[in-house]
Design a protein around this motif. Structure first.
Motif, PDB file in Angstrom:
ATOM      1  N   GLY A 152      52.090 -46.661 -65.135  1.00 14.32           N
ATOM      2  CA  GLY A 152      52.255 -46.528 -63.678  1.00 14.32           C
ATOM      3  C   GLY A 152      53.236 -45.444 -63.295  1.00 14.32           C
ATOM      4  O   GLY A 152      54.118 -45.068 -64.085  1.00 14.32           O
ATOM      5  N   LYS A 153      53.079 -44.968 -62.047  1.00 13.75           N
ATOM      6  CA  LYS A 153      53.925 -43.881 -61.557  1.00 13.75           C
ATOM      7  C   LYS A 153      55.344 -44.368 -61.238  1.00 13.75           C
ATOM      8  O   LYS A 153      55.505 -45.454 -60.690  1.00 13.75           O
ATOM      9  N   GLU A 256      44.508 -43.433 -53.407  1.00 15.50           N
ATOM     10  CA  GLU A 256      44.931 -42.720 -54.619  1.00 15.50           C
ATOM     11  C   GLU A 256      44.598 -43.534 -55.869  1.00 15.50           C
ATOM     12  O   GLU A 256      44.100 -42.999 -56.847  1.00 15.50           O
ATOM     13  N   ALA A 257      44.862 -44.833 -55.799  1.00 15.52           N
ATOM     14  CA  ALA A 257      44.611 -45.687 -56.959  1.00 15.52           C
ATOM     15  C   ALA A 257      43.104 -45.777 -57.231  1.00 15.52           C
ATOM     16  O   ALA A 257      42.655 -45.650 -58.373  1.00 15.52           O
ATOM     17  N   GLU A 258      42.330 -45.971 -56.182  1.00 12.74           N
ATOM     18  CA  GLU A 258      40.883 -46.140 -56.339  1.00 12.74           C
ATOM     19  C   GLU A 258      40.223 -44.853 -56.843  1.00 12.74           C
ATOM     20  O   GLU A 258      39.266 -44.898 -57.610  1.00 12.74           O
ATOM     21  N   SER A 259      40.752 -43.711 -56.435  1.00  7.09           N
ATOM     22  CA  SER A 259      40.148 -42.448 -56.863  1.00  7.09           C
ATOM     23  C   SER A 259      40.668 -42.012 -58.233  1.00  7.09           C
ATOM     24  O   SER A 259      40.217 -41.019 -58.799  1.00  7.09           O
ATOM     25  N   GLY A 260      41.627 -42.774 -58.760  1.00  8.44           N
ATOM     26  CA  GLY A 260      42.118 -42.479 -60.102  1.00  8.44           C
ATOM     27  C   GLY A 260      43.159 -41.368 -60.135  1.00  8.44           C
ATOM     28  O   GLY A 260      43.379 -40.757 -61.160  1.00  8.44           O
ATOM     29  N   TYR A 261      43.821 -41.115 -59.031  1.00  5.20           N
ATOM     30  CA  TYR A 261      44.836 -40.049 -58.921  1.00  5.20           C
ATOM     31  C   TYR A 261      44.226 -38.689 -59.262  1.00  5.20           C
ATOM     32  O   TYR A 261      43.186 -38.604 -59.893  1.00  5.20           O
ATOM     33  N   GLY A 262      44.858 -37.627 -58.806  1.00  5.03           N
ATOM     34  CA  GLY A 262      44.363 -36.291 -59.154  1.00  5.03           C
ATOM     35  C   GLY A 262      43.255 -35.815 -58.223  1.00  5.03           C
ATOM     36  O   GLY A 262      42.956 -34.634 -58.188  1.00  5.03           O
TER      37      GLY A 262
END
Ligand SMILES: NC(=O)c1ccc[n+]([C@@H]2O[C@H](COP(=O)([O-])OP(=O)(O)OC[C@H]3O[C@@H](n4cnc5c(N)ncnc54)[C@H](O)[C@@H]3O)[C@@H](O)[C@H]2O)c1
Length: 364
Positions: A152-153, A256-262
């Motif tokens: 985790g971040k 952000e979490a659902e898109s997998g970050y980045g």
């Protein structure tokens, strides 16, 4: 010309010095702050090619024995492994308690270097030289430092205030357009939660801001910092008020979490989240009609996204919200506008309203 903002935190008080061309003045500013001896400048490969030489030269000229460390560029390098490289250089170069570690770069370099400075010899002097808009108005001025864990971040970190922040607005000239816009999302957020003056400045001076004219950026950056600092000064250890800085984060983090970050820059996700929060607020009668329209308008004028791509479903995003570490008893916390320039915090938004809002934003 330089402007100064004092951060009042008792014996941990410090100054933010902002202006155009301050990299070349860094040595003098460090000296004025009473720092001396050895200085370790930490940066990354991208920032180094633009700014390392002028910063290091200025510090050297002021009599500091100066060493530099260039780390790889990227969020994936915000790790303990890179912090260890800072320790290794500090040990090799025999940095002492009185030495200073300088972070030259965006939020990644600032966060990881700050954590190294907080922990090496239980804390050496730390100076931030933020070179992204996000770092100048946000990460460099809150006292939070740290690194990511593979699970985790920002899971590893500390509260550690800098001795000084040197903000050179000319460094923003070389920033990629998308990074600049993502930083503007944070600036707009600060305006919307607490500062109608900044909101009007941003609304009236769009072209100058977009052209990155140092004069207007100085005003914008210092006003945005002032908002963050007013919050931090009242709530340094994140007990209560600081939560208002999370405006736009409930939906933004889920995305952000659902898109997998980045996929989204953090600022982009926050922009969508602020549009969503304003919609929830207006639907629920917490703010006057038109608040959502004004919120969306200013975000769009600065080229920020306000819609959720259809591939992300409302149900999946809501599930992400429930997984957030701050959620207790399935009550999702929202920061919602009361009007432009003021927010409220509530856990009383029914699931149906959230789901409906996410769909109105475009979610599937
Ligand atoms: N400590 C806090 O309170 C806090 C608050 C918000 C965000 N953060 C952290 O900040 C990080 C994001 O920071 P960021 O958006 O600055 O990202 P970043 O540090 O990755 O910088 C973005 C990109 O811009 C490049 N860059 C930096 N300055 C430049 C310049 N002047 N010219 C050209 N390129 C330049 C960087 O090398 C990088 O490729 C995240 O890790 C986030 O967790 C921390």
């Amino acid at each position: 010309m330089e402007k100064r903002l004092r951060v009042e935190l008792g014996e941990r008080s410090y100054e933010i010095v902002a202006g155009a061309g301050l990299l070349g003045q860094a040595g003098r500013l460090l000296q004025e702050r009473g720092l001396a001896g050895k200085a370790l400048v930490v940066t990354n490969t991208t920032v180094a090619q633009f700014y390392l030489e002028s910063l290091a030269a200025s510090i050297r000229k002021a009599g500091f024995e100066t060493v530099t460390l260039i780390l790889p560029d990227g969020e994936e390098y915000k790790t303990l492994a890179q912090v260890e490289k800072v320790y290794d250089t500090a040990v090799k170069e025999r940095l002492e308690r009185s030495s200073v570690i300088v972070a030259l770069g965006g939020g990644v370099i600032g966060d990881l270097t700050g954590f190294a400075a907080a922990s090496y010899l239980r804390g050496v002097h730390f100076v931030q030289v933020p070179t992204t808009l996000l770092a100048q108005v946000d990460s460099a001025v809150g006292g939070k430092v740290g690194v990511n864990h593979r699970e985790g971040k920002n899971l590893i970190g500390a509260f550690y205030q800098p001795a000084l922040v040197i903000t050179d607005l000319l460094t923003l000239k070389t920033l990629a357009e998308r990074e600049f816009r993502a930083g503007l999302a944070e600036v707009i957020k600060h305006a919307l939660i607490m500062d109608t003056g900044l909101y009007h400045l941003l609304s009236n001076r769009i072209r100058e801001v977009q052209n990155r004219e140092p004069g207007i950026l100085e005003e914008v950056v210092l006003q945005a910092c002032t908002v963050k600092l007013r919050v931090v000064e009242e709530d340094e250890q994140e007990q209560g008020l600081r939560a208002i800085l999370n405006y736009g984060h409930t939906i933004g983090h889920a995305l952000e979490a659902e898109s997998g970050y980045g996929v989204f820059r953090h600022g982009e996700a926050v922009a969508i989240g602020m549009a969503g929060a304003a919609l929830i607020s207006e639907t629920s009668g917490f703010c006057p009609a038109g608040t959502h329209g004004k919120t969306v308008a200013i975000l769009q004028r600065y080229g920020l996204p306000v819609a959720i791509p259809r591939e992300y479903t409302a149900q999946a995003l809501y599930r992400r919200m429930l997984l957030d570490k701050k959620v207790r008893q399935k009550r999702v916390r929202f920061v919602l506008p009361r009007r432009i320039g003021e927010v409220l915090i509530t856990e009383d938004v029914p699931e149906t309203v959230v789901i409906d809002t996410l769909r109105r934003l475009g979610a599937g």
